[in-house]
Design a protein around this motif. Structure first.
Motif, short mmCIF file in Angstrom:
data_model
loop_
_atom_site.label_atom_id
_atom_site.label_comp_id
_atom_site.label_asym_id
_atom_site.label_seq_id
_atom_site.Cartn_x
_atom_site.Cartn_y
_atom_site.Cartn_z
N SER A 123 0.83 -1.21 0.00
CA SER A 123 0.00 0.00 0.00
C SER A 123 0.87 1.26 0.00
O SER A 123 1.76 1.40 0.84
CB SER A 123 -0.88 -0.06 1.26
N ARG A 147 -2.01 -0.94 -3.77
CA ARG A 147 -2.99 0.15 -3.61
C ARG A 147 -2.29 1.50 -3.44
O ARG A 147 -1.16 1.54 -2.93
CB ARG A 147 -3.88 -0.11 -2.39
N ASN A 152 -3.21 5.56 -2.21
CA ASN A 152 -4.21 6.49 -1.66
C ASN A 152 -3.54 7.73 -1.07
O ASN A 152 -2.32 7.73 -0.84
CB ASN A 152 -5.02 5.80 -0.55
N PHE A 175 -4.52 2.77 8.91
CA PHE A 175 -5.68 2.06 8.34
C PHE A 175 -5.43 1.77 6.85
O PHE A 175 -5.65 0.64 6.38
CB PHE A 175 -6.95 2.90 8.53
N LEU A 176 -4.93 2.78 6.12
CA LEU A 176 -4.71 2.58 4.68
C LEU A 176 -3.59 1.57 4.40
O LEU A 176 -3.61 0.89 3.38
CB LEU A 176 -4.40 3.92 4.00
N ALA A 178 -8.15 -1.98 4.74
CA ALA A 178 -8.42 -1.07 3.61
C ALA A 178 -8.15 -1.77 2.27
O ALA A 178 -7.89 -1.10 1.27
CB ALA A 178 -7.55 0.18 3.74
N SER A 179 -8.25 -3.10 2.26
CA SER A 179 -7.86 -3.84 1.05
C SER A 179 -8.71 -3.50 -0.18
O SER A 179 -8.30 -3.78 -1.31
CB SER A 179 -7.88 -5.35 1.31
N VAL A 231 -9.69 -0.34 -0.81
CA VAL A 231 -9.60 1.11 -1.00
C VAL A 231 -8.37 1.46 -1.83
O VAL A 231 -7.23 1.23 -1.39
CB VAL A 231 -9.52 1.84 0.37
N THR A 232 -8.57 2.03 -3.02
CA THR A 232 -7.43 2.52 -3.81
C THR A 232 -7.87 3.68 -4.70
O THR A 232 -9.04 3.80 -5.04
CB THR A 232 -6.78 1.38 -4.63
N GLU A 240 -8.01 6.70 -3.79
CA GLU A 240 -8.91 7.53 -2.97
C GLU A 240 -8.16 8.64 -2.24
O GLU A 240 -7.01 8.48 -1.86
CB GLU A 240 -9.54 6.60 -1.92
#
Ligand code: NAP
Length: 256
Positions: free
Chosen positions: A140, A183, A185, A231-232, A237-238, A240-241, A243
């Motif tokens: 990430s 990911r 973010n 969290f990211l 957060a798997s 979430v990208t 963002e």
């Protein structure tokens, strides 16, 4: 602990007021092994003294304006620590004159410099990390941005343009790196009194307005921003990208 067994690289540690430091503390508290990078121009001793508070950590010099320096730094990290699970980019710079004068007066050089150090360096870092094969599955990438990319904020000037470039870059990076399952973010942090923020004219009045008008009526802390970063980095957060998550006590949703 949501980062148990993970290794994260925190780029852009300067002092204990740095948002990078808040992020490092959150990541460490959540079980991560933390590795730092600092500006190659910075005093090595000062940085090492600060990070000694986080057991097992080490910091490597890195000039965000040079692909060669980024590569050398990441190679050393891979050699010493192996593959990593996350990289935080907490780096920005603009020339003081470009933050003090009207935006319209930004020089060609100043515009390019702000975008190079504050936005392009994140793209270069992610590309080089991938080329070096130093990323674990599900890695990430996180960077820090500010509301000055979305609305005109007094004194933010060319840095707002650089942050807009950064925020758009993460979308394209998310698409490209998503092929590998990585990911990308950003956390849009509320204003925090750091060394970088000192370069912004009337920064104190921005803090006052946020306290009055943000839904949660407070300014954010580096630790709060660090918690969102943790969290990211985490498996929570798997999905979430690409963002931009605001950690600003809700200030960005406020109208009249
Ligand atoms: P900071 O402690 O001054 O961190 C900025 C870091 O960028 C410093 O470590 C600085 O190193 C480094 N840097 C600048 N030019 C560099 C270069 N060429 N190569 C390598 N490193 C370089 O300030 P901060 O407020 O925590 O900033 C961290 C990030 O959060 C930045 O992206 C900033 O835009 C963002 N952010 C800040 C706020 C805020 O209100 N403070 C709000 C939202 C987002 P040197 O000092 O040694 O140059």
């Amino acid at each position: 602990m949501i980062l148990e067994g993970k290794k994260v690289v925190i780029m852009g540690i300067r002092n204990k007021w740095s948002i990078a430091w808040g992020a490092a503390k959150s990541a460490y508290e959540q079980g991560a092994q933390v590795i730092f990078t600092h500006n190659a121009a910075e005093s090595e001793d000062k940085v090492q003294a600060l990070i000694s508070e986080i057991p097992g950590s080490k910091s490597y010099p890195c000039d965000a304006g040079s692909d060669e320096s980024i590569r050398k730094c990441l190679e050393s990290i891979k050699k010493d620590f192996g593959k990593v699970d996350g990289i935080l980019h907490s780096i920005a710079h603009a020339f003081t004159d470009d933050l003090r004068n009207d935006f319209i007066n930004t020089s060609r050089e100043g515009y390019a410099h702000a975008c190079d150090i504050s936005a392009y360096s994140f793209v270069a870092t992610a590309r080089i990390a991938k080329e070096l094969d130093m990323l674990n599955e599900g890695a990430s990438f996180v960077t820090f941005t500010y509301f000055g990319s979305e609305k005109v904020m007094e004194g933010y000037n060319v840095m707002g343009v650089a942050k807009a470039a950064l925020e758009t870059s993460i979308k394209y990076m998310a698409k490209d790196l998503g092929k590998e399952g990585y990911r990308v973010n950003a956390v849009s942090a509320g204003p925090i009194k750091t060394l970088s923020a000192k370069g912004i004219k009337d920064f104190g009045s921005i803090l006052d307005v946020v306290e009055q008008r943000a839904p949660l009526h407070a300014n954010v802390t580096t630790k709060q921003v660090g918690d969102v970063t943790a969290f990211l980095f985490s498996n929570l957060a798997s999905a979430v990208t690409g963002e931009v998550i605001h950690a600003d006590n809700g200030f960005n949703v406020t109208g009249i």
